[in-house]
Design a protein around this motif. Structure first.
Motif, PDB file in Angstrom:
ATOM      1  N   VAL A 202       0.824  -1.203   0.000  1.00  0.00           N
ATOM      2  CA  VAL A 202       0.000   0.000   0.000  1.00  0.00           C
ATOM      3  C   VAL A 202       0.868   1.266   0.000  1.00  0.00           C
ATOM      4  O   VAL A 202       0.448   2.322   0.461  1.00  0.00           O
ATOM      5  CB  VAL A 202      -0.978   0.005   1.200  1.00  0.00           C
ATOM      6  CG1 VAL A 202      -2.022  -1.091   1.035  1.00  0.00           C
ATOM      7  CG2 VAL A 202      -0.242  -0.162   2.532  1.00  0.00           C
ATOM      8  N   HIS A 203       2.087   1.134  -0.526  1.00  0.00           N
ATOM      9  CA  HIS A 203       2.997   2.270  -0.673  1.00  0.00           C
ATOM     10  C   HIS A 203       3.183   2.620  -2.144  1.00  0.00           C
ATOM     11  O   HIS A 203       3.113   1.750  -3.020  1.00  0.00           O
ATOM     12  CB  HIS A 203       4.375   1.955  -0.075  1.00  0.00           C
ATOM     13  CG  HIS A 203       4.386   1.953   1.417  1.00  0.00           C
ATOM     14  ND1 HIS A 203       5.502   1.647   2.164  1.00  0.00           N
ATOM     15  CD2 HIS A 203       3.417   2.222   2.321  1.00  0.00           C
ATOM     16  CE1 HIS A 203       5.210   1.729   3.447  1.00  0.00           C
ATOM     17  NE2 HIS A 203       3.950   2.070   3.572  1.00  0.00           N
ATOM     18  N   GLY A 204       3.430   3.889  -2.402  1.00  0.00           N
ATOM     19  CA  GLY A 204       3.759   4.353  -3.736  1.00  0.00           C
ATOM     20  C   GLY A 204       5.107   5.049  -3.715  1.00  0.00           C
ATOM     21  O   GLY A 204       5.823   5.004  -2.720  1.00  0.00           O
ATOM     22  N   VAL A 205       5.461   5.683  -4.830  1.00  0.00           N
ATOM     23  CA  VAL A 205       6.727   6.415  -4.875  1.00  0.00           C
ATOM     24  C   VAL A 205       6.455   7.910  -4.943  1.00  0.00           C
ATOM     25  O   VAL A 205       5.427   8.354  -5.465  1.00  0.00           O
ATOM     26  CB  VAL A 205       7.625   5.991  -6.057  1.00  0.00           C
ATOM     27  CG1 VAL A 205       7.990   4.537  -5.979  1.00  0.00           C
ATOM     28  CG2 VAL A 205       6.984   6.315  -7.395  1.00  0.00           C
ATOM     29  N   PHE A 209       9.967  10.991  -8.750  1.00  0.00           N
ATOM     30  CA  PHE A 209      10.676   9.915  -9.447  1.00  0.00           C
ATOM     31  C   PHE A 209       9.948   9.506 -10.725  1.00  0.00           C
ATOM     32  O   PHE A 209      10.577   9.179 -11.728  1.00  0.00           O
ATOM     33  CB  PHE A 209      10.863   8.719  -8.513  1.00  0.00           C
ATOM     34  CG  PHE A 209      11.778   9.009  -7.361  1.00  0.00           C
ATOM     35  CD1 PHE A 209      13.152   9.001  -7.534  1.00  0.00           C
ATOM     36  CD2 PHE A 209      11.263   9.321  -6.111  1.00  0.00           C
ATOM     37  CE1 PHE A 209      14.008   9.298  -6.473  1.00  0.00           C
ATOM     38  CE2 PHE A 209      12.107   9.615  -5.053  1.00  0.00           C
ATOM     39  CZ  PHE A 209      13.484   9.606  -5.239  1.00  0.00           C
ATOM     40  N   LEU A 210       8.636   9.545 -10.699  1.00  0.00           N
ATOM     41  CA  LEU A 210       7.864   9.233 -11.901  1.00  0.00           C
ATOM     42  C   LEU A 210       8.087  10.296 -12.972  1.00  0.00           C
ATOM     43  O   LEU A 210       8.139   9.986 -14.168  1.00  0.00           O
ATOM     44  CB  LEU A 210       6.375   9.126 -11.559  1.00  0.00           C
ATOM     45  CG  LEU A 210       5.995   7.912 -10.711  1.00  0.00           C
ATOM     46  CD1 LEU A 210       4.585   8.055 -10.156  1.00  0.00           C
ATOM     47  CD2 LEU A 210       6.110   6.621 -11.509  1.00  0.00           C
ATOM     48  N   GLU A 211       8.238  11.550 -12.542  1.00  0.00           N
ATOM     49  CA  GLU A 211       8.510  12.633 -13.488  1.00  0.00           C
ATOM     50  C   GLU A 211       9.892  12.464 -14.118  1.00  0.00           C
ATOM     51  O   GLU A 211      10.072  12.665 -15.325  1.00  0.00           O
ATOM     52  CB  GLU A 211       8.408  13.987 -12.774  1.00  0.00           C
ATOM     53  CG  GLU A 211       8.527  15.194 -13.685  1.00  0.00           C
ATOM     54  CD  GLU A 211       7.525  15.187 -14.819  1.00  0.00           C
ATOM     55  OE1 GLU A 211       7.903  15.576 -15.949  1.00  0.00           O
ATOM     56  OE2 GLU A 211       6.364  14.773 -14.605  1.00  0.00           O
ATOM     57  N   ILE A 212      10.877  12.075 -13.311  1.00  0.00           N
ATOM     58  CA  ILE A 212      12.220  11.796 -13.843  1.00  0.00           C
ATOM     59  C   ILE A 212      12.131  10.680 -14.878  1.00  0.00           C
ATOM     60  O   ILE A 212      12.745  10.744 -15.951  1.00  0.00           O
ATOM     61  CB  ILE A 212      13.188  11.409 -12.701  1.00  0.00           C
ATOM     62  CG1 ILE A 212      13.412  12.591 -11.756  1.00  0.00           C
ATOM     63  CG2 ILE A 212      14.535  10.911 -13.260  1.00  0.00           C
ATOM     64  CD1 ILE A 212      14.079  12.220 -10.443  1.00  0.00           C
ATOM     65  N   GLY A 213      11.353   9.626 -14.563  1.00  0.00           N
ATOM     66  CA  GLY A 213      11.185   8.505 -15.477  1.00  0.00           C
ATOM     67  C   GLY A 213      10.555   8.911 -16.803  1.00  0.00           C
ATOM     68  O   GLY A 213      10.935   8.416 -17.864  1.00  0.00           O
ATOM     69  N   ARG A 214       9.572   9.822 -16.745  1.00  0.00           N
ATOM     70  CA  ARG A 214       8.920  10.292 -17.981  1.00  0.00           C
ATOM     71  C   ARG A 214       9.940  11.001 -18.887  1.00  0.00           C
ATOM     72  O   ARG A 214       9.956  10.805 -20.103  1.00  0.00           O
ATOM     73  CB  ARG A 214       7.775  11.249 -17.645  1.00  0.00           C
ATOM     74  CG  ARG A 214       6.522  10.561 -17.144  1.00  0.00           C
ATOM     75  CD  ARG A 214       5.339  11.523 -17.102  1.00  0.00           C
ATOM     76  NE  ARG A 214       4.229  10.935 -16.371  1.00  0.00           N
ATOM     77  CZ  ARG A 214       4.002  11.088 -15.083  1.00  0.00           C
ATOM     78  NH1 ARG A 214       4.823  11.824 -14.358  1.00  0.00           N
ATOM     79  NH2 ARG A 214       2.963  10.517 -14.492  1.00  0.00           N
ATOM     80  N   SER A 377       2.512   4.566  -8.464  1.00  0.00           N
ATOM     81  CA  SER A 377       2.104   5.867  -7.957  1.00  0.00           C
ATOM     82  C   SER A 377       1.407   5.778  -6.604  1.00  0.00           C
ATOM     83  O   SER A 377       0.897   4.724  -6.209  1.00  0.00           O
ATOM     84  CB  SER A 377       1.160   6.535  -8.961  1.00  0.00           C
ATOM     85  OG  SER A 377      -0.104   5.874  -8.962  1.00  0.00           O
ATOM     86  N   TRP A 378       1.329   6.924  -5.924  1.00  0.00           N
ATOM     87  CA  TRP A 378       0.599   6.979  -4.663  1.00  0.00           C
ATOM     88  C   TRP A 378      -0.905   6.960  -4.890  1.00  0.00           C
ATOM     89  O   TRP A 378      -1.670   6.570  -4.002  1.00  0.00           O
ATOM     90  CB  TRP A 378       1.016   8.206  -3.839  1.00  0.00           C
ATOM     91  CG  TRP A 378       2.084   7.843  -2.859  1.00  0.00           C
ATOM     92  CD1 TRP A 378       3.411   8.120  -2.930  1.00  0.00           C
ATOM     93  CD2 TRP A 378       1.902   7.086  -1.652  1.00  0.00           C
ATOM     94  NE1 TRP A 378       4.077   7.583  -1.859  1.00  0.00           N
ATOM     95  CE2 TRP A 378       3.176   6.947  -1.055  1.00  0.00           C
ATOM     96  CE3 TRP A 378       0.812   6.506  -1.023  1.00  0.00           C
ATOM     97  CZ2 TRP A 378       3.373   6.257   0.140  1.00  0.00           C
ATOM     98  CZ3 TRP A 378       0.998   5.817   0.168  1.00  0.00           C
ATOM     99  CH2 TRP A 378       2.264   5.707   0.737  1.00  0.00           C
ATOM    100  N   GLU A 379      -1.364   7.359  -6.084  1.00  0.00           N
ATOM    101  CA  GLU A 379      -2.781   7.229  -6.390  1.00  0.00           C
ATOM    102  C   GLU A 379      -3.189   5.753  -6.345  1.00  0.00           C
ATOM    103  O   GLU A 379      -4.203   5.389  -5.748  1.00  0.00           O
ATOM    104  CB  GLU A 379      -3.094   7.810  -7.776  1.00  0.00           C
ATOM    105  CG  GLU A 379      -3.138   9.332  -7.831  1.00  0.00           C
ATOM    106  CD  GLU A 379      -1.774   9.958  -8.051  1.00  0.00           C
ATOM    107  OE1 GLU A 379      -1.704  11.193  -8.160  1.00  0.00           O
ATOM    108  OE2 GLU A 379      -0.778   9.213  -8.104  1.00  0.00           O
TER     109      GLU A 379
END
Length: 469
Positions: A202-205, A209-214, A377-379
């Motif tokens: 139940v954890h996200g990042v 970090f997701l923006e860096i990945g994009r 994601s945290w969503e």
């Protein structure tokens, strides 16, 4: 008149201590409150000035709780890019040097009024309840959800007389979690097993970090290559955080890995020993101070090597995957969640480690799909939490503290009486300094001391030490 459900999230650490139980509950509070459907309170420890100096990095100190709250909110807003509506309350805490942990002082459940006491989320419930002396969590709140973060048994096994300590700790953990929690969520099967528990990450990042990945994916699509550096590892520099396993693997296979260069980043008690051990190897291993994993320094590394098996769900592994990197990690329950990602390469033995590392260094990471990116994601983590805790169901808005008679069979009555007796035994045992210290509590944690009371504006108890009844 219907009101919004209130969820109180209690955790065992706070920023600027960059540990999982400081960061993840903070994001959980932010994303649970984002849609405005619930009232969320995050309850975090406040430390005296002496303890702050022992725990917080870079000589960061706070004179008041409001000053620390401002720091926490600013850090969060910079990473989520939205203003959170949850409230923050502080409980008195003391730092245990031998446990390297913050322990609650007094009855921290009192910080939530009876009118607000709908749902309590205990991040590390065993940690929060080992020495709890006060109103029983299950009595105070309509629903208590424990989230198991830490593989305490694995850490204890590595200490002197570790097997015996782990055996005792396992039973103490089961005892306190059972008497204080209605539901238990284990982040992975790497944690201690609890009856009727559910395994769900139940954890996200951190969205950063997701923006860096994009950006890296766009670079791959436009230029064909986005990573100019080789392998690295980042983690708290203590032997139990994977450094022992990593240096052994590298040392045992120096010939097969000739030419490998690896950079290690971290701060910790074992930094000097790790550096000396790395210098003995023929490989080019550079040991560096710890840095924020989102630092541009890490963006161009292609391969994240993580042999740690003490984590429950490794945050840095999730972050590396979010940044579009290849990850080489152990075939271990703590990494089960990551196996769905094509860029995750697991190994079961030392030969497998060598093969996976060599292959990862020779390939380019696969482009991540939108669905997989969402999983990190945290969503998505918030959706998983609400579903697993059954808080996504309309019926939870009217939770009852007392079970209906329809469900109170003879066996359930007996079970409840046994549990009530067990809880009373814990209450009595946790109310005496001698018995508390026998089980490892810090002296003087039954009631907040004068400094903590002054900092938090808590009333002085009647008498010198207050009532223990």
């Amino acid at each position: 008149m219907d009101r919004k459900q209130h969820i109180a999230i209690f955790t065992t650490a706070s920023l600027p201590w960059m540990t999982g139980t400081a960061v993840n509950p903070l994001f959980r509070a932010a994303y649970l409150s984002k849609d405005g459907e619930r009232n969320i309170t995050l309850v975090i420890p406040w430390l005296s000035s002496n303890d702050q100096g022992l725990v917080y990095p870079s000589n960061i100190m706070f004179k008041t709780p409001s000053e620390q709250e401002m720091y926490v909110r600013q850090w969060l807003e910079e990473r989520t890019s939205f203003k959170s509506s949850f409230s923050i309350r502080f409980y008195p805490g003391k730092f245990s040097r031998d446990k390297r942990s913050i322990l609650p002082v007094g009855d921290i459940a009192e910080l939530i009024s009876d009118e607000e006491a709908d749902v309590a989320v205990l991040e590390e419930p065993e940690h929060l309840t080992w020495y709890h002396h006060g109103k029983r969590w299950k009595t105070k709140f309509r629903l208590v959800i424990g989230i198991i973060h830490t593989n305490y048994l694995e850490y204890v096994k590595r200490e002197k007389n570790g097997r015996i300590q782990a055996f005792l700790l396992k039973h103490v953990n089961s005892w306190v979690v059972n008497i204080y929690c209605h539901k238990v969520i284990r982040l992975s099967a790497a944690t201690q097993d609890y009856p009727n528990s559910i395994i769900c990450n139940v954890h996200g990042v951190n969205p950063k970090f997701l923006e860096i990945g994009r950006k890296k994916m766009e670079q791959q699509q436009n230029e064909g290559k986005a990573f100019s550096k080789g392998a690295y590892y980042i983690g708290k520099m203590v032997w139990s955080k994977g450094y022992k396993e990593l240096l052994k693997l590298l040392g045992d296979h120096q010939k097969e890995l000739t030419g490998l260069e690896i950079d290690l980043y971290g701060n910790g008690e074992d930094s000097d020993e790790v550096r000396k051990a790395a210098e003995k190897l023929e490989l080019a291993i550079r040991v560096n101070p710890g840095r924020d994993h989102a630092d541009p320094l890490f963006h161009d590394y292609k391969v994240f090597l993580n042999p740690s098996t003490t984590d429950v769900v490794c945050t840095t592994t999730a972050e590396a995957l979010a940044m579009g990197k290849l990850v080489v990690c152990a075939n271990h329950p703590s990494n089960d969640f990551f196996k769905q990602f094509p860029n995750c390469r697991t190994y079961s033995d030392s030969k497998g480690f060598v093969d996976a590392t060599q292959k990862a260094l020779s390939e380019e990471p696969a482009l991540m799909t939108d669905d997989l990116r969402h999983e990190l994601s945290w969503e998505a983590a918030t959706e998983r939490f609400l579903k697993t805790a059954q808080l996504d169901q309309a019926s939870t808005a009217k939770l009852s503290r007392t079970p209906s008679n329809n469900f109170m069979s003879t066996s359930l009555n007996f079970k409840k009486k046994m549990e009530d007796t067990s809880a009373y035994v814990h209450y009595v045992a946790s109310g005496f300094e001698m018995s508390r210290r026998a089980f490892g509590a810090i002296p003087g944690t039954l009631q907040p001391d004068e400094e903590l009371r002054k900092d938090l504006g808590l009333p002085m108890p009647p008498g010198k030490r207050g009532s223990r009844s």
